[in-house]
Scaffold this active site. Structure first.
Site, mmCIF file in Angstrom:
data_model
loop_
_atom_site.group_PDB
_atom_site.id
_atom_site.type_symbol
_atom_site.label_atom_id
_atom_site.label_comp_id
_atom_site.label_asym_id
_atom_site.label_seq_id
_atom_site.Cartn_x
_atom_site.Cartn_y
_atom_site.Cartn_z
ATOM 1 C CE1 TYR A 24 1.175 0.821 4.315
ATOM 2 C CE2 TYR A 24 0.819 -1.549 4.238
ATOM 3 C CZ TYR A 24 1.359 -0.440 4.848
ATOM 4 O OH TYR A 24 2.095 -0.578 5.992
ATOM 5 C CB SER A 26 7.755 2.607 -0.929
ATOM 6 O OG SER A 26 8.008 1.547 -0.016
ATOM 7 C CD GLU A 92 7.525 -2.997 4.643
ATOM 8 O OE1 GLU A 92 7.671 -1.939 5.288
ATOM 9 O OE2 GLU A 92 7.132 -3.003 3.475
#
Length: 177
Positions: A24, A26, A92
């Site tokens: 949702y 980069s 992440e």
């Protein structure tokens, strides 16, 4: 058959470890995905209900958190292997927690289970407003691609630093120039 229908069909033995990942931010940019995974997986536009995409003070990437009556438009990456999922987990970093969510296809009415990276700190005072992909693409994509390439180079080192450290050192040296 839609991409979602193909992805939810019973997996073959070789695809048993394939995962669906809802992106949702980069990772909506195929160029960023290509740097991380060395390929651009099959994908489909999708909707995540009950979440909001926030901007983060001091960051160029977004966060999602559960928020009633909100939704996030993104896409599902299909066929993510275990090693690729590990790369995404590292990318992440600790700021996000990988969670299983249900998304709806924007191309059909199919519902699908997918992993999504949800912001770890639900009470983060640095979250605000709404993050916009087109704005990010115009203002930050080029430098983010360079940071992502540095992250991948670092990841291959025996003592690699976390993505947050790569991000902070990259954007700190960028600000000094």
């Amino acid at each position: 058959m839609s991409a979602m229908a193909m992805a939810s069909a019973s997996p073959s033995a070789s695809a048993a470890a394939a995962h669906n990942v809802f992106v949702y931010g980069s990772l909506l940019a195929d160029d960023v995905v290509r740097v991380l995974l060395n390929r651009v997986p099959l994908s489909s536009a999708a909707l995540l209900n009950g979440f909001h995409r926030f901007s983060i003070k001091g960051r160029v990437y977004p966060a999602i958190l559960p928020v009633q009556n909100h939704q996030v438009i993104g896409k599902v990456l299909f066929g993510i292997t275990d090693p690729e999922l590990h790369i995404l987990d590292e990318f992440e970093d600790v700021e996000y927690q990988r969670s299983l969510v249900e998304v709806s296809s924007l191309e059909s009415s199919d519902k699908l289970q997918a992993h999504a990276y949800v912001w770890s700190n639900a009470n983060d005072p640095n979250l605000y407003g709404h993050w916009d992909f087109e704005e990010w693409e115009g203002a930050h994509k080029e430098s983010f691609m360079k940071m992502t390439s540095e992250f991948m180079e670092e990841l291959e080192l025996p003592e690699s630093k976390p993505r947050v450290a790569t991000y902070e050192s990259f954007y700190h040296q960028d600000a000094e120039k």
